[in-house]
Design a protein around this motif. Structure first.
Motif: not given
Length: 359
Positions: A31, A36, A39, A238-239, A242
Motif C-alpha cells: 500500500g 495506492s 486511489v 498492492s499496486r 489499486a
C-alpha cells in the motif's frame, strides 16, 4: 442471455488497461506504492473529504472486517433478514468479530424500516449481559431485492442507530448502481446521512477483484489496519489492486458502467412485462430484476441457453407470491449486458410461455 450475476462479467477495458499499465518496473509493497496513494486521493474526491481506504479482495472481507471493527464482546449486528451477511457469508461475520452475532429484522422489499429497527433495539433494553449488546446496524445498498434506500431513509435509520450508540455500516456491493439509481452524490448517500463505514464494491461493476473498506469514522482505522493484515487481506503487490480502482474511477467510468447496467435492467423488466403469463415482483431500482413465471418455462429457457437463478419467495406480499407451479427468479444485468442479450432473452421467454399455453 446470461443474467446469473454481475459477478460473471469480466473486467472492463479501462480496468484491464490500467492493470497492464501498472505492470512496469518496481514499486513499494503493502500500500505504499504510487497507485495506492492515487486511489486514496480518488476516494477523498469522490466522498468530498479525506476518508480511510482499506483495499481488500472480496466483498465478504469488506463486510466482515468492517463489522469486526465495530464489534465488542457480546456484540450484535442488526441487519435485514435477507441481507447477504445473514444468508451468504458462511458465518464469516461471527468468525471475524470473534463470536459476534446477527439480529435479522423483517421489512418490506428488502429494507429495514424505522419502526422495525426501534422494535429490534427494544429487545436489548434494559441492557442485560445474557442478551448481548447491539454494536452496529448494517444496511445493504442496493438491497437483496434490488431496491435502493433513499438518502432520507438512510439518515432516519442512522439517527436511530446513533442514538442507541451503534455504528452504521453500509454493504455497498452494488453501491454504484444504487447512487446512479437515486441520482445522488456518494457523500450524500453515506457520511452525510450518518454512515460510519462503507463496503465499497467494484468487482460486480467492472473490476477483476477489487473492493474497499471506506471509513468515515476515522476512529475505526487503527483496528482495521491490524484486522486486515490478520485476515490475510493486505495485498503485498498492492499496486495491482489499486490499478483497478484507477481504471474504474477515471473519467467517471464506474458511474457509466452502473448507468448502463441499470438501463439494461429497466429494458429487461419492460420486455418481461410484455410477455403474457410473466410478471415482475418489483420494478427494478438498480440492476436486478425479479420476476415470476412457471417453473416449466424456466426449464425451457435454460435449455435455450439462458442463465438466471430461482429465488426464495420468503417475505413477499401475497399479491406477488408465486403460485403452486410458479417460481420467483432473479436476473442481473451488468456493464457487459447488451441490447441483443435482452432481445434474445425476451424472445426465448415468449417462446417458452407460448409453449406453456399450448400445453
Amino acid at each position: 442471455m446470461n443474467f446469473s450475476s454481475d459477478n460473471w462479467a469480466g473486467a472492463s477495458a479501462p480496468v484491464a488497461a490500467a492493470l497492464s499499465a501498472v505492470n512496469q518496473g518496481l514499486q513499494p509493497a503493502y500500500g505504499t506504492d504510487d497507485a495506492s496513494r492515487k486511489v486514496d486521493d480518488w476516494f477523498a474526491e469522490i466522498f468530498e473529504q479525506p476518508v480511510g481506504v482499506f483495499m481488500v479482495a472480496t466483498g465478504t472481507a469488506a463486510n466482515c472486517l468492517s463489522l469486526a471493527a465495530c464489534s465488542k464482546p457480546g456484540g450484535v449486528v442488526l441487519c435485514h433478514e435477507v441481507a447477504h451477511i445473514a444468508n451468504d457469508e458462511a458465518g464469516a461475520p461471527s468468525f471475524f468479530s470473534g463470536g459476534g452475532t446477527l439480529h435479522p429484522i423483517a421489512g418490506p422489499n428488502g429494507k429495514i424500516t424505522p419502526d422495525g429497527l426501534e422494535a429490534a433495539l427494544a429487545r436489548y433494553h434494559p441492557p442485560a449481559v445474557h442478551h448481548g449488546r447491539p454494536v452496529a446496524l448494517s444496511l445493504t445498498q442496493a438491497t437483496e431485492w434490488g431496491t435502493v434506500y433513499t438518502v432520507d431513509e438512510v439518515a432516519a435509520l442512522s439517527a436511530i442507530a446513533h442514538r442507541a450508540g451503534l455504528k452504521v455500516h453500509m454493504d455497498g456491493a452494488r453501491f454504484a448502481n444504487a447512487i446512479v439509481g437515486r441520482n445522488v452524490a456518494p457523500a450524500d448517500m453515506t457520511w452525510r446521512a450518518g454512515v460510519d463505514v462503507l463496503s465499497f464494491g467494484a468487482t460486480k461493476n467492472g473490476c477483476w477483484s477489487a473492493e474497499a473498506i471506506v471509513t468515515f469514522d476515522r476512529t475505526l482505522d487503527e483496528d482495521l489496519a491490524y484486522a486486515r493484515k490478520r485476515a490475510g487481506q493486505l495485498f503485498s503487490k498492492s499496486r495491482f489492486a489499486a490499478a483497478q480502482f484507477l481504471g474504474y474511477f477515471d473519467l467517471g467510468h464506474w458511474l457509466d458502467n452502473a448507468v448502463h447496467a441499470n438501463g439494461m435492467a429497466a429494458r429487461l423488466a419492460a420486455g418481461i412485462q410484455e410477455v403474457p403469463g410473466a410478471r415482475l415482483v418489483l420494478s427494478p431500482e438498480a440492476n436486478e430484476v425479479f420476476a415470476v413465471w412457471p417453473r416449466a418455462a424456466s426449464a425451457r429457457l435454460k435449455a435455450a441457453g439462458a442463465g438466471f437463478y430461482a429465488w426464495s419467495s420468503d417475505g413477499l406480499p401475497d399479491a406477488v407470491r408465486p403460485g403452486p407451479d410458479e417460481e420467483v427468479v432473479r436476473l442481473v444485468t451488468s456493464f457487459a449486458t447488451t441490447k441483443h442479450d435482452i432481445a434474445a432473452f425476451v424472445t426465448a421467454l415468449e417462446d417458452a410461455m407460448a409453449s406453456e399455453r399450448r400445453g
